[in-house]
Design an enzyme around this catalytic site. Structure first.
Site, PDB file in Angstrom:
ATOM      1  N   SER A   1      -9.752  -0.251   7.156  1.00  0.00           N
ATOM      2  CA  SER A   1      -9.215  -0.114   5.800  1.00  0.00           C
ATOM      3  C   SER A   1      -8.560  -1.365   5.227  1.00  0.00           C
ATOM      4  O   SER A   1      -8.225  -1.402   4.048  1.00  0.00           O
ATOM      5  CB  SER A   1      -8.213   1.041   5.740  1.00  0.00           C
TER       6      SER A   1
ATOM      7  N   LYS B   1       0.847  -1.196   0.000  1.00  0.00           N
ATOM      8  CA  LYS B   1       0.000   0.000   0.000  1.00  0.00           C
ATOM      9  C   LYS B   1       0.881   1.245   0.000  1.00  0.00           C
ATOM     10  O   LYS B   1       1.902   1.297   0.687  1.00  0.00           O
ATOM     11  CB  LYS B   1      -0.902  -0.034   1.238  1.00  0.00           C
TER      12      LYS B   1
ATOM     13  N   SER C   1      -9.810   2.246   2.993  1.00  0.00           N
ATOM     14  CA  SER C   1      -8.913   2.964   2.110  1.00  0.00           C
ATOM     15  C   SER C   1      -8.030   2.037   1.269  1.00  0.00           C
ATOM     16  O   SER C   1      -7.600   2.395   0.185  1.00  0.00           O
ATOM     17  CB  SER C   1      -8.011   3.882   2.914  1.00  0.00           C
TER      18      SER C   1
END
Lengths: 509, 501, 98
Positions: free
Chosen positions: B179, B80, B155
């Site tokens: 997330s 990420k 997210s």
């Protein structure tokens, strides 16, 4: 939309002479002292700290505030903070947290300072401060807390600016993250006209404590110790506290004293004129000892403190605290009292010694074998004279307490006399070596072998038969002339007492 | 030859270890897959082909030389973009960090590199991890591989979409309020939020320091356990890192897969079901409970009344901490610098202009909300009260874990929503995190395991929560449920996802 | 209960150092109003007897040895700087600086 910034332009009436001001107003002090701890690494990261490194060569992602970096507390800094707290007779918190003090400024890399807010590591202490005349004033300490220093901005002005020809600043983050302990006093009342002296003596006493505790080099000229001086006036000691100003970054003892004096005179003038003192931060100006208003920021007070979530609480065990307390060195004031007793100096003598900065020198000289009286005689007499003449501090003279001890031992052993000792001092100060070496090299030793002395005496006697006759006739008065002649021949190196004995022996023989 | 991208990480690792394929082949297969489907999915912000292939070649060489390697050596991974990677862009989905190349690696990235996992690239995300759909990414949203018109959650939608689309067998996510788990649920993948402090936060671009936690995003429970063991453990650079060693996670997953849960008490949280949950979501949840019962578990109902206030507390604590964490993005030292259009050029005004131009709407919303909650006069009412709610939630968890070994709920109240559907309604968007947030506030670990498709044909997730430092329970129960589900389905859920490209 | 005015948004935006356009101020005032209304409920459950929790796990005394590590090379330090000069970060003038 940005924060409005304004500069205070309220005109200040003329200053009131200091003596007049303190006759009519009672000054109240408050002092915040920041000390940079002498740890090897920073407060929250392992970047090395050393003075004079090239810009930005002492940073890690943490002290640069890079995205993702996290702080870890320097355990030694915590220990130093506890030492300071204990030396200032404070309580040590059972548990305390760091907080974030949020404000935007380019020298604060994260745009928040990691500090302690409502949970300082040390609190509720006091320090007895001794003024030059021996008066003692107790200063109450509200708190001592840990925080980190900011980086350094250098303003680059004028048209040479590279950013669109404008003024700009260059930022070095070497200092960012250096551990600080901030010590905050309660309002210091009752100092009266001596407020400037108390302020100075307090900061000086703290500096001495930092050095003895070995928690900081505490060099004022390097900014290791910085003082913010709060001052307010009130009509009488019974009146409520007046509005205070905070003069920031006053960085020498003398400046502390001058800043207080100036603010007393300035605020008295404002109050005399029926105006009100504005609560503000002020800058001190070294050149003329004045202060001027700092920037007034509308959001200055809204720091949005909250507990630092990246750090866990500091909870010093009572065992640890007691362990630290047990290893505290003797503090300056206690040491002064002890030495005073040991040396047996009169109060005034002791004060002079302290004020002259000769305490350490005399102590070391005594350790090198001299009596306290002799050590004092040298440092406060001949050496003080020479230091004054050269306009240097005693400690800066090119002679060590060990050398003075050695010199005194030579005198005590009768190998030189006081007068010659001064010549030996010349030699040592001129870099000719230790006293013993100077004596030998310059041939200054008192002649104690009677052989050469007798030869000189016989020569003098032969040269002045009339005096010999007078002495033989029972008139000892003129014998001085013979002795003088012998001393002249031996260039003063003979022991005058011994010469006299030998002369009388020779004539009488 | 087998399609290497369809293998689980564990299976791929075995294939590499057996010499049936090389890491370079596996890495190239994934890079090819990325090239083929990225136009549809947009899971990546940056693909680091050369770097990945170099690592793969190095691992192959070391394997050939007979060196002992990490079990996951040579298995590619996606990271990420909120995690800093030395020499590789790390934008956290924000324009304010466009072009920033970090000079250091996050601790978990160091571990990944040391173990020889080729890093395929950095995955898309809502800006600074603020969002539940990737629609707040400054670089365009990702798409859900199950339905390209829908969000992959957020997210960490990029990591979940990459794994669901077979672009990577493993990915790193971060979970501040859900997330990792919510994108896992809506893409049919497994996502784990470890115990707070279980995986180092050093090098995660912080949103809310007391809530953030990195964790695995994978297609199987065992793969998550393998990755969790790799990235977890004590890190002296993170003061909040747990000093004790991790529990045995891979062993727990393998044991759980055997399917025996007898003696296990499963607590169904009353407050995390019912109103606002899609019927299909609730139906799958009930079916999964039955499977757990069949496996020998005892299902009990537990009540956590303070969870009703969790969302409110979260939306005070998170923005407050974020407002401070994001203060460093000011155009002075790195990243974007923007000068004001008119007026004097001062540091203060350049900071404000930079932040005004560099932050997106959601970031501005949260930073301003957080600044407000901390500002003079509001602290006690907002931030202070929220921290008290946190205490109450911890107490509820403590009581519930007295009655049950694990707690369970649907991971998200709904399946993936359509792109744009909730963009203009922040509150509706926030409601997506209602079931995942309590774990972050209390620091306890959670996993989302895909447990079927809802009536709309989209994946649904089953959340399992365990007490702090008992992450092994997630894997035991998760693997047991996964095994039971797959035997009823006759294969992994993702086999039913539509073909891309 | 509406508490967040446009002025309030503007004040907080200044505190947060974010330039907002007029339309952003309008929109945020409305949105924050709704959000704050819905989260203000924390007040109702947070009674005075409940202690605050700032850290999810109870840990204390995490300290580091006072031993230096190598610093970041200056080139790396300044590599991302929007502007630099003489080994230092160049930033626009700072108001109120001496």
């Amino acid at each position: 939309m940005t924060t409005q910034s304004t500069t205070t332009t309220a005109s200040t009436p003329r200053l009131v002479p200091y003596d007049d001001a303190v006759r009519r107003y009672d000054p109240v002090l408050g002092i915040e002292v920041h000390v940079e701890l002498g740890t090897r690494t920073k407060m929250f990261c392992a970047a090395e700290v050393s003075f004079g490194a090239d810009p930005n060569t002492q940073t890690t992602p943490v002290s640069l505030g890079l995205p993702g970096a996290l702080p870890v507390v320097n355990g030694t800094a915590v220990e130093y903070a506890i030492r300071i707290g204990l030396a200032l007779n404070c309580q040590i918190a059972e548990s305390c947290r760091f907080a974030r003090k949020n404000y935007f400024y380019p020298d604060v890399p994260k745009n928040f300072q990691t500090s302690q807010y409502d949970e300082p590591i040390a609190f509720d202490g006091w320090l007895d401060v001794e003024l030059e005349d021996g008066t003692v004033h107790r200063v109450e300490i509200e708190r001592a807390h840990m925080e980190e220093d900011a980086g350094k901005n250098t303003h680059v002005g004028g048209s040479a600016g590279r950013i669109h020809g404008a003024e700009y600043s260059l930022v070095d983050y070497n200092r960012a993250g250096i551990p600080l302990v901030e010590i905050v006093t309660r309002p210091i009342e009752g100092a009266g006209e001596r407020a400037p002296e108390v302020a100075r003596a307090y900061v000086q006493a703290l500096r001495d404590i930092f050095r003895v505790l070995d928690v900081s080099e505490a060099r004022m000229e390097r900014g290791n110790v910085r003082a913010d001086v709060n001052l307010s006036l009130r009509p009488t000691p019974e009146s409520p506290l007046g509005t205070r100003t905070e003069t920031k970054n006053v960085n020498s003892f003398r400046s502390v004293e001058r800043a207080v004096r100036y603010e007393v005179s300035r605020q008295a003038a404002i109050l005399d004129a029926g105006q009100t003192v504005i609560q503000e931060t002020r800058h001190f100006h070294e050149e003329d000892g004045s202060t001027s208003p700092g920037r007034v920021k509308s959001d200055a007070e809204d720091y949005r403190y909250f507990p630092e979530p990246d750090l866990v609480p500091v909870a010093p065990s009572r065992e640890w605290v007691e362990e630290i307390r047990a290893t505290l060195p003797e503090l300056p004031q206690a040491r002064r009292r002890r030495l005073h007793d040991e040396w047996g100096f009169a109060d005034a003598e002791m004060r002079d010694v302290v004020n002259a900065g000769a305490l350490d020198l005399i102590e070391s000289t005594v350790a090198a074998g001299a009596t306290a009286a002799a050590a004092r005689k040298w440092w406060m007499g001949e050496l003080a004279r020479r230091a004054k003449q050269d306009e240097v501090e005693l400690a800066e003279l090119a002679i060590t307490p060990g050398q003075i001890g050695e010199l005194q031992q030579l005198v005590d052993a009768g190998r030189i006399n006081d007068k010659i000792a001064r010549q030996v001092l010349d030699g040592v100060l001129a870099g000719e070596g230790d006293p013993e070496q100077v004596v030998v090299a310059r041939g200054l030793e008192i002649v104690s072998d009677d052989g050469p002395l007798l030869a000189a005496i016989d020569e003098a006697l032969a040269a002045q038969p009339d005096i010999v006759a007078k002495v033989r006739a029972g008139n000892q008065g003129p014998v001085g002339a013979i002795i003088g002649a012998v001393m002249k021949t031996t260039r003063g190196q003979a022991d005058a007492k011994r010469v006299r004995e030998l002369v009388l022996e020779r004539i009488g023989g | 030859m087998t399609d290497l991208t369809r293998l689980s990480a564990a299976r791929l690792a075995e294939t590499l270890a057996a010499g049936e394929a090389s890491s370079v082949e596996a890495t190239r297969a994934h890079l090819d897959r990325i090239a083929a489907v990225e136009g549809d999915v947009h899971a990546f912000l940056h693909v680091s082909s050369e770097d990945a292939l170099a690592t793969a070649a190095d691992v192959d060489a070391r394997r050939a030389a007979g060196e002992e390697l990490h079990p996951l050596a040579g298995v590619p991974i996606a990271v990420k973009d909120v995690v800093v990677t030395q020499g590789m862009p790390s934008t956290a989905g924000s324009k304010i960090l466009e072009g920033w190349i970090p000079p250091y690696d996050a601790t978990l990235v160091e571990k990944i590199r040391a173990a020889g996992l080729p890093i395929l690239g950095k995955t898309n995300m809502d800006e600074f991890a603020m969002g539940s759909s990737t629609e707040h990414s400054a670089y365009g949203n990702s798409h859900n591989p199950w339905d390209l018109e829908r969000t992959p959650g957020g997210s960490g939608g990029g990591s979940a979409a990459a794994v669901a689309a077979f672009e990577a067998p493993l990915a790193i996510g971060t979970d501040t309020g859900g997330s990792i788990r919510q994108p896992g649920a809506v893409t049919g993948t497994v996502g784990v939020k470890p115990t707070y402090g279980g995986v180092s936060r050093y090098g995660l671009i912080a949103m809310a320091s007391s809530l953030d936690q990195a964790g695995p995003v994978t297609r199987t429970v065992l793969d998550s356990a393998l990755l969790h063991e790799l990235i977890g453990g004590h890190d002296p650079r993170d003061s909040t890192s747990i000093p004790e060693p991790l529990p045995a996670l891979v062993a727990a997953a393998r044991q759980g897969a055997l399917g025996d849960l007898s003696g296990l008490r499963v607590g169904v949280v009353t407050q995390l079901q019912g109103d606002g949950y899609q019927p299909g979501v609730l139906a799958r949840f009930q079916e999964s409970l039955e499977l757990l019962t069949t496996a020998g578990a005892e299902v009990v109902e537990v009540s956590c009344p303070s969870f009703e206030s969790a969302l409110a507390a979260y939306y005070l604590i998170m923005p407050a901490e974020a407002s401070s964490n994001l203060a460093k993005f000011d155009g002075m030292r790195f990243g974007l610098r923007v000068e004001p259009e008119d007026g004097p050029i001062t540091a203060e005004r350049v900071m404000a202009a930079t932040r005004g131009a560099g932050f997106g709407d959601e970031v501005k919303r949260r930073v301003i909300l957080g600044t407000y909650a901390l500002s003079a006069g509001y602290y006690d009412a907002y931030y202070g009260s929220a921290q008290k709610v946190r205490t109450l939630i911890q107490r509820d968890f403590a009581a519930a874990f007295g009655q049950a070994d694990v707690l369970v709920s649907p991971t998200a109240p709904t399946t993936a929503f359509r792109l744009g559907e909730k963009l203009d309604d922040p509150l509706a968007m926030y409601l997506n995190d209602v079931a995942t947030i309590p774990a972050n506030l209390a620091g306890v670990p959670g996993i989302s395991v895909p447990n079927g498709l809802s009536d709309d044909g989209l994946p649904v997730g089953f959340q399992i929560l365990a007490p702090a430092k008992a992450d092994d329970r997630l894997y035991r129960v998760g693997a047991a449920l996964e095994a039971a589900l797959e035997s009823t389905w006759g294969g992994p859920l993702l086999d039913r996802a539509p073909e891309l490209g | 209960m509406s508490t967040i005015s446009r002025d309030e948004v503007a004040r907080v935006a200044a505190l947060a150092r974010i330039d907002l356009r007029e339309d952003e101020v309008d929109r945020l005032a409305g949105e924050l109003d709704v959000i704050v209304d819905s989260i203000a409920r924390v007040n109702e459950v947070a009674t005075p007897d409940v202690p605050a929790t700032s850290h999810p796990l109870p840990m204390t005394n995490v300290f580091r040895e006072d031993v230096p590590v190598p610093a970041l090379p200056v080139a790396d330090v300044l590599a991302a700087a929007p502007d630099a000069q003489d080994g230092r970060f160049a930033v626009p003038q700072i108001l109120g600086e001496e």
